[in-house]
Design a protein around this motif. Sequence first.
Motif, PDB file in Angstrom:
ATOM      1  N   ILE A 209      20.033  91.548   4.885  1.00  0.00           N
ATOM      2  CA  ILE A 209      20.735  91.362   5.973  1.00  0.00           C
ATOM      3  C   ILE A 209      21.711  92.701   6.237  1.00  0.00           C
ATOM      4  O   ILE A 209      22.477  92.765   5.476  1.00  0.00           O
ATOM      5  CB  ILE A 209      21.384  89.995   6.417  1.00  0.00           C
ATOM      6  N   VAL A 210      21.527  93.267   7.460  1.00  0.00           N
ATOM      7  CA  VAL A 210      22.389  94.587   7.762  1.00  0.00           C
ATOM      8  C   VAL A 210      23.307  93.906   8.857  1.00  0.00           C
ATOM      9  O   VAL A 210      22.643  93.764  10.070  1.00  0.00           O
ATOM     10  CB  VAL A 210      21.639  95.778   8.147  1.00  0.00           C
ATOM     11  N   SER A 211      24.472  94.036   8.948  1.00  0.00           N
ATOM     12  CA  SER A 211      25.450  93.680   9.856  1.00  0.00           C
ATOM     13  C   SER A 211      26.375  95.085  10.295  1.00  0.00           C
ATOM     14  O   SER A 211      25.870  96.120   9.548  1.00  0.00           O
ATOM     15  CB  SER A 211      26.408  92.592   9.436  1.00  0.00           C
ATOM     16  N   ASP A 212      27.041  94.828  11.547  1.00  0.00           N
ATOM     17  CA  ASP A 212      27.951  95.954  11.682  1.00  0.00           C
ATOM     18  C   ASP A 212      28.985  96.063  10.747  1.00  0.00           C
ATOM     19  O   ASP A 212      30.055  96.867  11.211  1.00  0.00           O
ATOM     20  CB  ASP A 212      28.318  95.750  13.157  1.00  0.00           C
ATOM     21  N   MET A 213      29.168  95.261   9.729  1.00  0.00           N
ATOM     22  CA  MET A 213      30.301  95.203   8.696  1.00  0.00           C
ATOM     23  C   MET A 213      29.849  95.745   7.426  1.00  0.00           C
ATOM     24  O   MET A 213      30.343  96.438   6.704  1.00  0.00           O
ATOM     25  CB  MET A 213      31.026  94.142   8.548  1.00  0.00           C
ATOM     26  N   GLU A 214      28.608  95.056   6.939  1.00  0.00           N
ATOM     27  CA  GLU A 214      28.177  95.417   5.540  1.00  0.00           C
ATOM     28  C   GLU A 214      26.492  95.299   5.669  1.00  0.00           C
ATOM     29  O   GLU A 214      26.180  94.635   6.554  1.00  0.00           O
ATOM     30  CB  GLU A 214      28.944  94.308   4.585  1.00  0.00           C
ATOM     31  N   TRP A 225      24.677  86.562  -3.689  1.00  0.00           N
ATOM     32  CA  TRP A 225      24.312  87.678  -2.875  1.00  0.00           C
ATOM     33  C   TRP A 225      25.093  88.845  -3.310  1.00  0.00           C
ATOM     34  O   TRP A 225      26.295  88.523  -4.188  1.00  0.00           O
ATOM     35  CB  TRP A 225      24.485  87.436  -1.331  1.00  0.00           C
ATOM     36  N   VAL A 226      24.907  89.988  -3.246  1.00  0.00           N
ATOM     37  CA  VAL A 226      25.486  91.273  -3.235  1.00  0.00           C
ATOM     38  C   VAL A 226      25.822  91.887  -2.125  1.00  0.00           C
ATOM     39  O   VAL A 226      24.995  91.842  -1.132  1.00  0.00           O
ATOM     40  CB  VAL A 226      24.891  92.083  -4.517  1.00  0.00           C
ATOM     41  N   ARG A 227      26.757  93.082  -2.064  1.00  0.00           N
ATOM     42  CA  ARG A 227      26.605  94.159  -0.970  1.00  0.00           C
ATOM     43  C   ARG A 227      25.822  95.275  -1.426  1.00  0.00           C
ATOM     44  O   ARG A 227      26.062  95.667  -2.773  1.00  0.00           O
ATOM     45  CB  ARG A 227      28.304  94.360  -0.803  1.00  0.00           C
ATOM     46  N   ARG A 388      25.006  83.118   8.141  1.00  0.00           N
ATOM     47  CA  ARG A 388      25.898  83.534   9.079  1.00  0.00           C
ATOM     48  C   ARG A 388      26.876  84.578   8.460  1.00  0.00           C
ATOM     49  O   ARG A 388      27.316  84.537   7.268  1.00  0.00           O
ATOM     50  CB  ARG A 388      26.994  82.455   9.492  1.00  0.00           C
ATOM     51  N   VAL A 389      27.126  85.809   8.959  1.00  0.00           N
ATOM     52  CA  VAL A 389      28.018  86.611   8.675  1.00  0.00           C
ATOM     53  C   VAL A 389      29.266  86.382   9.062  1.00  0.00           C
ATOM     54  O   VAL A 389      29.535  86.308  10.472  1.00  0.00           O
ATOM     55  CB  VAL A 389      27.649  88.310   9.245  1.00  0.00           C
ATOM     56  N   ILE A 390      30.411  86.068   8.596  1.00  0.00           N
ATOM     57  CA  ILE A 390      31.779  85.643   9.115  1.00  0.00           C
ATOM     58  C   ILE A 390      32.529  86.777   9.063  1.00  0.00           C
ATOM     59  O   ILE A 390      32.544  87.852   8.644  1.00  0.00           O
ATOM     60  CB  ILE A 390      32.285  84.388   8.418  1.00  0.00           C
ATOM     61  N   ASP A 391      33.808  86.498   9.826  1.00  0.00           N
ATOM     62  CA  ASP A 391      34.838  87.695  10.031  1.00  0.00           C
ATOM     63  C   ASP A 391      35.281  88.166   8.807  1.00  0.00           C
ATOM     64  O   ASP A 391      35.937  89.219   8.906  1.00  0.00           O
ATOM     65  CB  ASP A 391      35.923  86.959  10.944  1.00  0.00           C
ATOM     66  N   ASN A 392      35.380  87.475   7.808  1.00  0.00           N
ATOM     67  CA  ASN A 392      36.040  87.996   6.586  1.00  0.00           C
ATOM     68  C   ASN A 392      35.228  88.838   5.791  1.00  0.00           C
ATOM     69  O   ASN A 392      35.143  89.124   4.537  1.00  0.00           O
ATOM     70  CB  ASN A 392      36.609  87.075   5.687  1.00  0.00           C
ATOM     71  N   ASN A 393      33.900  89.222   6.464  1.00  0.00           N
ATOM     72  CA  ASN A 393      32.964  90.310   5.852  1.00  0.00           C
ATOM     73  C   ASN A 393      32.360  89.629   4.636  1.00  0.00           C
ATOM     74  O   ASN A 393      31.930  90.470   3.673  1.00  0.00           O
ATOM     75  CB  ASN A 393      33.977  91.529   5.291  1.00  0.00           C
ATOM     76  N   THR A 394      32.054  88.284   4.712  1.00  0.00           N
ATOM     77  CA  THR A 394      31.217  87.976   3.841  1.00  0.00           C
ATOM     78  C   THR A 394      30.026  86.746   4.450  1.00  0.00           C
ATOM     79  O   THR A 394      29.997  86.991   5.634  1.00  0.00           O
ATOM     80  CB  THR A 394      32.022  86.709   2.858  1.00  0.00           C
TER      81      THR A 394
END
Length: 637
Positions: A209-214, A225-227, A388-394
Motif C-alpha cells: 500500500i502506498v499512501s501520501d505518508m509512507e 507489516w513493514v515500511r 486503514r492508514v491513520i494519522d500517526n503514520n501507521t
Amino acid sequence: MSASEVAVLLSWLSCCGSALWRYSSNSPSYRIFSTRSVIKLEYEGTSFSKWSVPEYCNVQNETSPTTKLRCSSSGMHYIKPVGTGIDTDEERYLQVDNSDFCFLWYYKLMLCPCPPLYINFFELDGDEVGGPSFRTWRVTVPMRPDDAIKEIKGNPVAFQDCFVANFATVVISPFELQPSNLSLLPLTSPAGTPLLFSRSTCTPTFAVIVSDMETFQTNDSFRTWVRVRVPPNILSDEDRHKVTGSKSKSIVAMWTEHEIYLGYPSLQFVKIGTTTELRILLHLPKTAKPSVIIWDKHRLYYCYQDFSKNGVIQTTTGEENLSTISDGSSIHQVFADYYGNIVVKMENNVMFYFKMNIVDALKLPLWINKETKSVLLLSLSTQVYLVRVIDNNTIEADDYPLNLEVKSTTYKIKEKCPYMVFHNNIIHNFYFLDKGKNLTFWAKIIYPENLGLTVILESYGPKLFHWQQQVQYEIALGYCTKTLEISFFQRVDYLNVKDYFSMVFDDNGFIEDIKVNFIIWEIHGRNDYSFTKTMKESGCLNVAQTWESMIQLNKSAPLEHVWGPENYKTCFSYAIGKPGDLSQPYEIINISNNNSIYWPSHHSGMYVFSVKILDPNYSFCNLVTIFAVETYGVIPR
C-alpha cells in the motif's frame, strides 16, 4: 459567511456529517455471531444519546458510545444509536444465530528445516464463553505453492457444550520482508491522492500500500507489516513523493469471441491478436469464455455468460452513476473474493455490493469515516478486511462483516419473496470434476401451494459435461416442497484418442486409493528386477507395451515422458497391437491382476521407484509419486 453561520455549519458537520457506528466480535472474520457472542458496539460522532435495542437484547451501558451487547434470542435484531440529528438510515438489523458453535480452529505457522514443508499447530480458541484455550493437537502439513487455501476440520466433539466450527484459511510459504529502517527515507504518493495498492493474485496475503505518508508491505494480510524506504541520494525528493500506478503495464485483459485486447490505466485498449492465434500459441482448447466487469470513475459495466448479458450495474433505486449517491466521490476500488462477492469502494469509503452474474447493487451502511484512507483486501481466513492508514503514520487492519452488512441491508428493503425457504449445497464459486467422477448438487425450495415455483439450471459455455436431473415433490399443510438434484459427469473415452493432450487441460490433483493400471521405473536406471506375471498369464491377446518398446518409439523423450496415459494401448484386443511372444514379463500393475515385482534371492540393495498412473480415463492430472524399497538377499552358508 458570518461567524455564526460558520459555527452552525461546523456544528452540523460534527453532529451529522461524520457520524457512523459499527460492531465487532471476538470471532475472527465474524465466523461466530450468535446468542453466545459478545457484540461490541462503537459509535463515532458527538451527537450520541443512547442505544436502541430489542427487549431480548441486553446492553451493558446504553448511554455509552462504546459498549457491549448480548442477545438471548436469535433472529434479525434492530440496533440503532439515538441522538440529536442521527439519521434513521443508521439503523441496522443484525442477524444473530442460535448456533451450537462457539470455538474455532486456528493455527500457528513455523518453518521446518526443509522448505517448503511447514509445521502447523492447530488449536482451539474459545470465543466469548470465558473458557480456557485448548492446545491439544499438533499436525504437520506438507505445503505446495499451488495449494494455498486449507480448511481445518474436526470431528463433531463438544467442549463446554459447544462445537468447533470448520475454518478456512490461506496457508502459504511467506515472502521474506526486509525489516523497517526508520533512518531511510519514505516513498509516498502525491499529497491528497487515494491509496495505491497492489496484491498478489496467487499469494493474496502479500500486499503493498502506498499512501501520501509512507509505503507499507505485508506478507500476512497486515497482521504484521513493514515500511518500504530508500537510502538517501537514491531518488530526488520530488521522485520519492510522486509514486504512481504503473503506466507501462496493462491492468486488464479483455476478449471477444475472436479478438484479444489489453487495457491500460489511461483507459486505452490495444488489440494484441486473435483468440485463434492465442489458442495455437498456448495449445489451449476452446474453453475460455468472456465474463468481465470494467469500470470508469462513476459506473460499472458488466458482460456475463458469453456476451448473452451486457449492461450497466445499477442500484436498487435504478441509479447507474454511483458518484451521484456517494456525495460526488469516484470509484476507488472494485474488490472480488473467491465466492463471487464484489464490493465497490468509493474514495470516500461509501461501498456498494453485488455478486457475479447479478446486475443490481446494494448501497451498504457507512463503516468508516469518509475522510479515512482505506483499502479492501483478502484476509488469511479468505474473507474481506479493511486496511486503514491513520494519522500517526501507521496501518490498522480490521475484519469487515460483509455477509452481515449485506443481510442487514437486504432486510431493510423488505422485499417479499414468493417462497418461504430456498436452500442448496453449493458453497464454492467453482468445482473441479475429474475423469470418472460425478458431481452432485441439490436445491430445495418451499413455497405456498399453487404458486408453481421451480428451480432452473442455466448452462452456457462449451458442452464439456453431461448431466441428469431429478425433481422430488412433497405437499403438506398448504406448502409445496420441491427438491432438484443434478449430477454432472463425463462420457468421453480417452482410450485410443488421436490427440490426447488436446482433450486434457486441467492440472489440479487429488489423492485416493488407486484401482487402475500404473507403471513403475527405477529412477537410477537399475533393471535387475522383473515381474511375476507374463503377458499370456495376464490375458493379453497381442504383445503388450514394455519399457523397452516405448523407449525405442520415443528415443528423444526423457524417461518419465516415454510412457503414459497419452500413448497407452491395451493388449486385450485383437484390433490393437501385433501378435508376438506373450511369454515376456507383463510390466503393468494394478490392484487386481496379482502382478508384482521381484528380485533374485541373493540381491541386496536400495531401489527408488517412480510410479505413474497409466489409465487414460482415470484423471486429468499427471499422477506420479516415488517410493523406495530396500532388499535383503539370502546370506550364503
